[in-house]
Design a protein around this motif. Sequence first.
Motif, PDB file in Angstrom:
ATOM      1  N   PHE A 215     -35.880  19.993  18.262  1.00 61.27           N
ATOM      2  CA  PHE A 215     -37.105  20.565  17.719  1.00 61.27           C
ATOM      3  C   PHE A 215     -38.280  19.694  18.144  1.00 61.27           C
ATOM      4  O   PHE A 215     -38.168  18.461  18.189  1.00 61.27           O
ATOM      5  N   SER A 216     -39.400  20.330  18.421  1.00 57.76           N
ATOM      6  CA  SER A 216     -40.586  19.573  18.828  1.00 57.76           C
ATOM      7  C   SER A 216     -41.199  18.876  17.623  1.00 57.76           C
ATOM      8  O   SER A 216     -41.201  19.419  16.516  1.00 57.76           O
ATOM      9  N   PRO A 217     -41.751  17.654  17.814  1.00 57.35           N
ATOM     10  CA  PRO A 217     -42.320  16.892  16.690  1.00 57.35           C
ATOM     11  C   PRO A 217     -43.726  17.360  16.323  1.00 57.35           C
ATOM     12  O   PRO A 217     -44.690  16.596  16.349  1.00 57.35           O
ATOM     13  N   ASP A 218     -43.852  18.632  16.003  1.00 60.28           N
ATOM     14  CA  ASP A 218     -45.126  19.200  15.598  1.00 60.28           C
ATOM     15  C   ASP A 218     -44.877  20.193  14.469  1.00 60.28           C
ATOM     16  O   ASP A 218     -43.747  20.377  14.018  1.00 60.28           O
ATOM     17  N   GLY A 219     -45.946  20.834  14.026  1.00 62.14           N
ATOM     18  CA  GLY A 219     -45.822  21.748  12.905  1.00 62.14           C
ATOM     19  C   GLY A 219     -44.852  22.882  13.172  1.00 62.14           C
ATOM     20  O   GLY A 219     -44.071  23.266  12.292  1.00 62.14           O
ATOM     21  N   GLU A 220     -44.865  23.420  14.376  1.00 62.37           N
ATOM     22  CA  GLU A 220     -43.972  24.530  14.702  1.00 62.37           C
ATOM     23  C   GLU A 220     -42.509  24.078  14.691  1.00 62.37           C
ATOM     24  O   GLU A 220     -41.635  24.772  14.171  1.00 62.37           O
ATOM     25  N   GLY A 221     -42.237  22.895  15.268  1.00 58.68           N
ATOM     26  CA  GLY A 221     -40.868  22.385  15.281  1.00 58.68           C
ATOM     27  C   GLY A 221     -40.356  22.078  13.884  1.00 58.68           C
ATOM     28  O   GLY A 221     -39.200  22.374  13.550  1.00 58.68           O
TER      29      GLY A 221
END
Length: 409
Positions: A215-221
């Motif tokens: 998962f990406s380390p941002d809000g979407e992830g």
Amino acid sequence: MSLTSYRPGPAMLVTAAFIGPGTVTACASAGIGFGYGLLWALVFATLSTIILQNMAARVAIVTGQGLAEAILAAASSPPVRWATAALIFAALGIGNSAYQAGNISGTGLGLALLGIGDDLVSPPLRALATGAVAAALVIVGKPGWLEKLLIALVLAMALAFIGGLIVIDVDWSAAAAGLVPSLPADSLFTAIALIGTTVVPYNLFLHAASVRGQFSPDGEGIAAASMDTAISVTLGGILSMAVVIMGAATSAMAAASGSPLEDIALRLEELFGPPARIVFALGLVGAGFSSSLTAPLATGYVLAEMLGGSGDPARRTRIFKRTALAVIAIGTAFAVLAVNPVELILIAQSANGLLLPILAAFLLWVASRRESLGSFANGFVANLAGGLVVLVCTLLGLRLILRAAGVWP
């Protein structure tokens, strides 16, 4: 990520881990002993698990570290760091070896209920065979392949346990009433056991290790990981409730063997025919074998994080596999020597339950650190919810200690 585009992800490993023989035993006992009256405890346990697993996943996604790494990195001094590492290693190594024994014994008991090798193969040989298959999968299996296998086992459990509800008569109005918190006479310890067998300490480490890089380390992830956790753990909660309901549906019958797992299988067969026993036994086999993989995997991940070093992937892989194989070997040996697999399963629950409040407190502390998580650190609501879970986990651990000392019956 929308609900319609969801695909099973790493959090399914959490469900594969906590729906083991210990959970099936506790849920069967609750249903047989108290009918539908303790379903509410599983609702609380499921919500608590979602809260803690979300924190563990968020820490791993944002920091790029496993949970053991993140906890040790946050330790203030070398003595604290070493003491923390020793506690984590000792508790997970011992606790998961005990859990592994229960997992292997539970798998063998499920095979016996299916009649597989019942006349030709003794329980110790079934335990050896289960341990050998688990060890072979750890040696030759790739992480992605093992994850897919565990997801398949979870879905098979879902078909077995939820399918079992189709062939039995359920009083759904009574089941709905069981969602309202209450404590029938002498049910306190069983209610606590239902919570303790769902909120499993080693799952925090397993989940953190499995989400890294996915998962990406941002809000979407973070949102995608949260949805994965919510759906996967909720499915596990539903499976646990299905076992309670099966036990409740047969609670009016006299005990058949003294073992909750055998009792519920034989009662289901007597009331609703062989198909009911078979689907329950298949679910037990899936529960035992999936947990036979996740317990050693979690221990291997933790030791590799603590001893493997950040720049030597080959060393980490060696430590991971050797640790996982050691847990399987110890658990298999205990399972082979055990007289009563149900007792072994319950002992395993107690061993890992002692670690639960300590790890929950560590996790809450690490997930609240803005130095490492920034805007993704816990806010007031998350800390309040996490604090409530830590309080309940502390009471659970205290109860286990007092019970072991003979102070609390």
